[in-house]
Write a protein that holds these residues in place. Structure first.
Motif, PDB file in Angstrom:
ATOM      1  N   SER A   1       0.836  -1.203   0.000  1.00  0.00           N
ATOM      2  CA  SER A   1       0.000   0.000   0.000  1.00  0.00           C
ATOM      3  C   SER A   1       0.864   1.244   0.000  1.00  0.00           C
ATOM      4  O   SER A   1       1.847   1.336   0.749  1.00  0.00           O
ATOM      5  CB  SER A   1      -0.905   0.018   1.242  1.00  0.00           C
ATOM      6  OG  SER A   1      -1.617   1.235   1.336  1.00  0.00           O
ATOM      7  N   ASN A   2       0.489   2.210  -0.825  1.00  0.00           N
ATOM      8  CA  ASN A   2       1.082   3.533  -0.700  1.00  0.00           C
ATOM      9  C   ASN A   2       0.672   4.123   0.643  1.00  0.00           C
ATOM     10  O   ASN A   2      -0.448   3.901   1.122  1.00  0.00           O
ATOM     11  CB  ASN A   2       0.591   4.458  -1.822  1.00  0.00           C
ATOM     12  CG  ASN A   2       1.143   4.051  -3.173  1.00  0.00           C
ATOM     13  OD1 ASN A   2       2.246   3.541  -3.273  1.00  0.00           O
ATOM     14  ND2 ASN A   2       0.361   4.278  -4.218  1.00  0.00           N
TER      15      ASN A   2
ATOM     16  N   ILE B   1      -5.617   8.068  -0.621  1.00  0.00           N
ATOM     17  CA  ILE B   1      -6.187   8.849  -1.710  1.00  0.00           C
ATOM     18  C   ILE B   1      -7.679   8.531  -1.758  1.00  0.00           C
ATOM     19  O   ILE B   1      -8.061   7.404  -2.084  1.00  0.00           O
ATOM     20  CB  ILE B   1      -5.547   8.498  -3.067  1.00  0.00           C
ATOM     21  CG1 ILE B   1      -4.022   8.638  -3.021  1.00  0.00           C
ATOM     22  CG2 ILE B   1      -6.148   9.358  -4.173  1.00  0.00           C
ATOM     23  CD1 ILE B   1      -3.535  10.036  -2.772  1.00  0.00           C
TER      24      ILE B   1
ATOM     25  N   GLU C   1     -11.604   8.351  -3.022  1.00  0.00           N
ATOM     26  CA  GLU C   1     -12.117   8.055  -4.357  1.00  0.00           C
ATOM     27  C   GLU C   1     -12.339   9.318  -5.187  1.00  0.00           C
ATOM     28  O   GLU C   1     -12.115   9.320  -6.396  1.00  0.00           O
ATOM     29  CB  GLU C   1     -13.411   7.244  -4.256  1.00  0.00           C
ATOM     30  CG  GLU C   1     -13.187   5.820  -3.761  1.00  0.00           C
ATOM     31  CD  GLU C   1     -14.471   5.017  -3.744  1.00  0.00           C
ATOM     32  OE1 GLU C   1     -15.536   5.568  -4.138  1.00  0.00           O
ATOM     33  OE2 GLU C   1     -14.436   3.845  -3.323  1.00  0.00           O
TER      34      GLU C   1
ATOM     35  N   PHE D   1      -9.226  10.232  -7.271  1.00  0.00           N
ATOM     36  CA  PHE D   1      -8.557   9.230  -8.102  1.00  0.00           C
ATOM     37  C   PHE D   1      -8.093   9.788  -9.449  1.00  0.00           C
ATOM     38  O   PHE D   1      -7.117   9.308 -10.017  1.00  0.00           O
ATOM     39  CB  PHE D   1      -9.487   8.039  -8.344  1.00  0.00           C
ATOM     40  CG  PHE D   1      -9.516   7.042  -7.197  1.00  0.00           C
ATOM     41  CD1 PHE D   1      -8.807   7.261  -6.032  1.00  0.00           C
ATOM     42  CD2 PHE D   1     -10.252   5.866  -7.303  1.00  0.00           C
ATOM     43  CE1 PHE D   1      -8.833   6.357  -4.979  1.00  0.00           C
ATOM     44  CE2 PHE D   1     -10.276   4.945  -6.275  1.00  0.00           C
ATOM     45  CZ  PHE D   1      -9.566   5.196  -5.112  1.00  0.00           C
TER      46      PHE D   1
ATOM     47  N   PRO E   1      -4.448  12.001  -8.316  1.00  0.00           N
ATOM     48  CA  PRO E   1      -3.859  11.680  -7.015  1.00  0.00           C
ATOM     49  C   PRO E   1      -2.638  12.528  -6.678  1.00  0.00           C
ATOM     50  O   PRO E   1      -2.430  12.891  -5.517  1.00  0.00           O
ATOM     51  CB  PRO E   1      -3.501  10.197  -7.134  1.00  0.00           C
ATOM     52  CG  PRO E   1      -3.435   9.937  -8.602  1.00  0.00           C
ATOM     53  CD  PRO E   1      -4.435  10.857  -9.226  1.00  0.00           C
TER      54      PRO E   1
ATOM     55  N   TYR F   1      -8.239   2.628   4.278  1.00  0.00           N
ATOM     56  CA  TYR F   1      -7.631   2.447   2.963  1.00  0.00           C
ATOM     57  C   TYR F   1      -8.624   2.722   1.845  1.00  0.00           C
ATOM     58  O   TYR F   1      -9.840   2.779   2.045  1.00  0.00           O
ATOM     59  CB  TYR F   1      -7.085   1.024   2.821  1.00  0.00           C
ATOM     60  CG  TYR F   1      -8.147  -0.043   2.663  1.00  0.00           C
ATOM     61  CD1 TYR F   1      -8.598  -0.438   1.394  1.00  0.00           C
ATOM     62  CD2 TYR F   1      -8.702  -0.674   3.771  1.00  0.00           C
ATOM     63  CE1 TYR F   1      -9.569  -1.419   1.247  1.00  0.00           C
ATOM     64  CE2 TYR F   1      -9.677  -1.656   3.633  1.00  0.00           C
ATOM     65  CZ  TYR F   1     -10.104  -2.022   2.363  1.00  0.00           C
ATOM     66  OH  TYR F   1     -11.075  -2.988   2.225  1.00  0.00           O
ATOM     67  N   THR F   2      -8.066   2.867   0.651  1.00  0.00           N
ATOM     68  CA  THR F   2      -8.818   2.793  -0.604  1.00  0.00           C
ATOM     69  C   THR F   2      -8.055   1.868  -1.533  1.00  0.00           C
ATOM     70  O   THR F   2      -6.832   1.730  -1.428  1.00  0.00           O
ATOM     71  CB  THR F   2      -8.981   4.173  -1.286  1.00  0.00           C
ATOM     72  OG1 THR F   2      -7.682   4.758  -1.495  1.00  0.00           O
ATOM     73  CG2 THR F   2      -9.840   5.105  -0.450  1.00  0.00           C
TER      74      THR F   2
ATOM     75  N   LEU G   1      -6.564   1.159  -5.027  1.00  0.00           N
ATOM     76  CA  LEU G   1      -6.155   1.866  -6.242  1.00  0.00           C
ATOM     77  C   LEU G   1      -6.266   0.966  -7.470  1.00  0.00           C
ATOM     78  O   LEU G   1      -6.552   1.433  -8.562  1.00  0.00           O
ATOM     79  CB  LEU G   1      -4.725   2.380  -6.091  1.00  0.00           C
ATOM     80  CG  LEU G   1      -4.482   3.324  -4.899  1.00  0.00           C
ATOM     81  CD1 LEU G   1      -3.013   3.721  -4.841  1.00  0.00           C
ATOM     82  CD2 LEU G   1      -5.371   4.550  -4.977  1.00  0.00           C
ATOM     83  N   ASP G   2      -5.979  -0.325  -7.276  1.00  0.00           N
ATOM     84  CA  ASP G   2      -6.234  -1.333  -8.305  1.00  0.00           C
ATOM     85  C   ASP G   2      -6.335  -2.668  -7.597  1.00  0.00           C
ATOM     86  O   ASP G   2      -6.464  -2.722  -6.371  1.00  0.00           O
ATOM     87  CB  ASP G   2      -5.163  -1.325  -9.409  1.00  0.00           C
ATOM     88  CG  ASP G   2      -3.757  -1.616  -8.893  1.00  0.00           C
ATOM     89  OD1 ASP G   2      -3.615  -2.423  -7.948  1.00  0.00           O
ATOM     90  OD2 ASP G   2      -2.793  -1.047  -9.422  1.00  0.00           O
TER      91      ASP G   2
ATOM     92  N   TYR H   1      -3.019  -0.499  -2.856  1.00  0.00           N
ATOM     93  CA  TYR H   1      -3.919   0.295  -2.035  1.00  0.00           C
ATOM     94  C   TYR H   1      -3.240   1.593  -1.616  1.00  0.00           C
ATOM     95  O   TYR H   1      -2.040   1.785  -1.804  1.00  0.00           O
ATOM     96  CB  TYR H   1      -4.313  -0.497  -0.782  1.00  0.00           C
ATOM     97  CG  TYR H   1      -5.087  -1.760  -1.078  1.00  0.00           C
ATOM     98  CD1 TYR H   1      -6.472  -1.797  -0.942  1.00  0.00           C
ATOM     99  CD2 TYR H   1      -4.447  -2.925  -1.494  1.00  0.00           C
ATOM    100  CE1 TYR H   1      -7.202  -2.951  -1.203  1.00  0.00           C
ATOM    101  CE2 TYR H   1      -5.156  -4.085  -1.770  1.00  0.00           C
ATOM    102  CZ  TYR H   1      -6.532  -4.081  -1.620  1.00  0.00           C
ATOM    103  OH  TYR H   1      -7.247  -5.227  -1.896  1.00  0.00           O
ATOM    104  N   SER H   2      -4.031   2.495  -1.024  1.00  0.00           N
ATOM    105  CA  SER H   2      -3.487   3.655  -0.312  1.00  0.00           C
ATOM    106  C   SER H   2      -4.065   3.616   1.093  1.00  0.00           C
ATOM    107  O   SER H   2      -5.212   3.181   1.284  1.00  0.00           O
ATOM    108  CB  SER H   2      -3.850   4.968  -1.014  1.00  0.00           C
ATOM    109  OG  SER H   2      -5.234   5.256  -0.891  1.00  0.00           O
TER     110      SER H   2
END
Length: 242
Positions: A55-56, A60, A62, A65, A68, A136-137, A139-140, A144-145
């Motif tokens: 994870s970054n 970030i 949504e 996105f 970012p 978290y979110t 990202l793909d 994650y971030s």
């Protein structure tokens, strides 16, 4: 605040402790000093998954996105204050739907004395692995971030982080699975943030100010060596809170 962490254990030890495999094993590299403002990766266990993902560091949301980089230029989301995650546009969706465990075995906090600052390394007794409460979110599919949740400092961290008087929410082992349960309501999440801090004793001691200097390699084992404290009130040894 918590802007630097460590994760010095092997993949095998991490997988055995948290009973999950790494989703992207080649992404894992142990670190002795991970600077949140650098490019290194956290490793997290997201809600409703059974694996460990890179994870970054810096959530970030949504709504950002599409840009970012622009969001990160304007906002520091390395940490999320527990008191405001449900009222914040940035964090409220993740607080309700996307909580994670952020894996570590130590972190750094600044101690201020007169006009100087000195980093303290903070680890559980025995240098055990632990997990921060995080948001978290995705990202793909494999990245994650994330942000580390912080809470008001307890007795120990009021001495260490004596300016901001905050501490990251290190979850007690009994609450790890609770934190990533998908069906918690806001009241239950807030209660976990209130009572969930670990009961395992912490050991803390001052380390080199090199972690504040640009152009110095600090992700090395030597960075964990104790140095003399600048504040005589804290003494020369480790501070431990039981």
């Amino acid at each position: 605040m918590c802007y630097a962490t460590s994760l010095t254990k092997s993949k095998k030890e991490i997988e055995e402790t948290f009973k999950r495999d790494f989703a992207v094993p080649l992404e894992y590299q142990k670190h002795y000093h991970l600077n949140g403002f650098g490019s290194g990766m956290l490793h997290i266990i997201p809600m409703e998954t059974d694996r460990i993902y890179p994870s970054n560091w810096g959530l970030i949301p949504e709504y950002a996105f599409e840009d970012p980089a622009g969001f990160k230029a304007d906002y520091n989301t390395l940490n999320a204050r527990s008191e405001s995650i449900f009222s914040s546009r940035t964090y409220k969706k993740s607080a309700a739907e996307s909580r994670c465990l952020i894996l570590a075995d130590g972190f750094y906090e600044p101690h201020h004395y007169k006009s100087k600052s000195q980093p303290y390394y903070c680890k559980l007794e025995g240098h055990k692995l632990f997990a921060f409460a995080g948001l978290y979110t995705a990202l793909d599919d494999e990245l994650y971030s994330a942000s580390i949740i912080t809470v008001p400092a307890n007795e120990l961290f009021e001495q260490i982080h004596n300016k901001k008087k905050r501490m990251p929410l290190v979850l007690d082992d009994q609450f790890l699975n609770n934190w990533i349960e998908p069906d918690l309501n806001q009241k239950q999440v807030e209660e976990l943030m209130r009572v969930g801090f670990t009961t395992t004793p912490f050991e803390t001691y001052p380390v080199s100010n090199a972690i504040y200097q640009r152009g110095v390699e600090t992700d090395v084992p030597e960075i964990l060596k104790p140095v003399e404290p600048i504040d005589p009130a804290l003494g020369g040894g480790e501070l431990t809170l039981f």
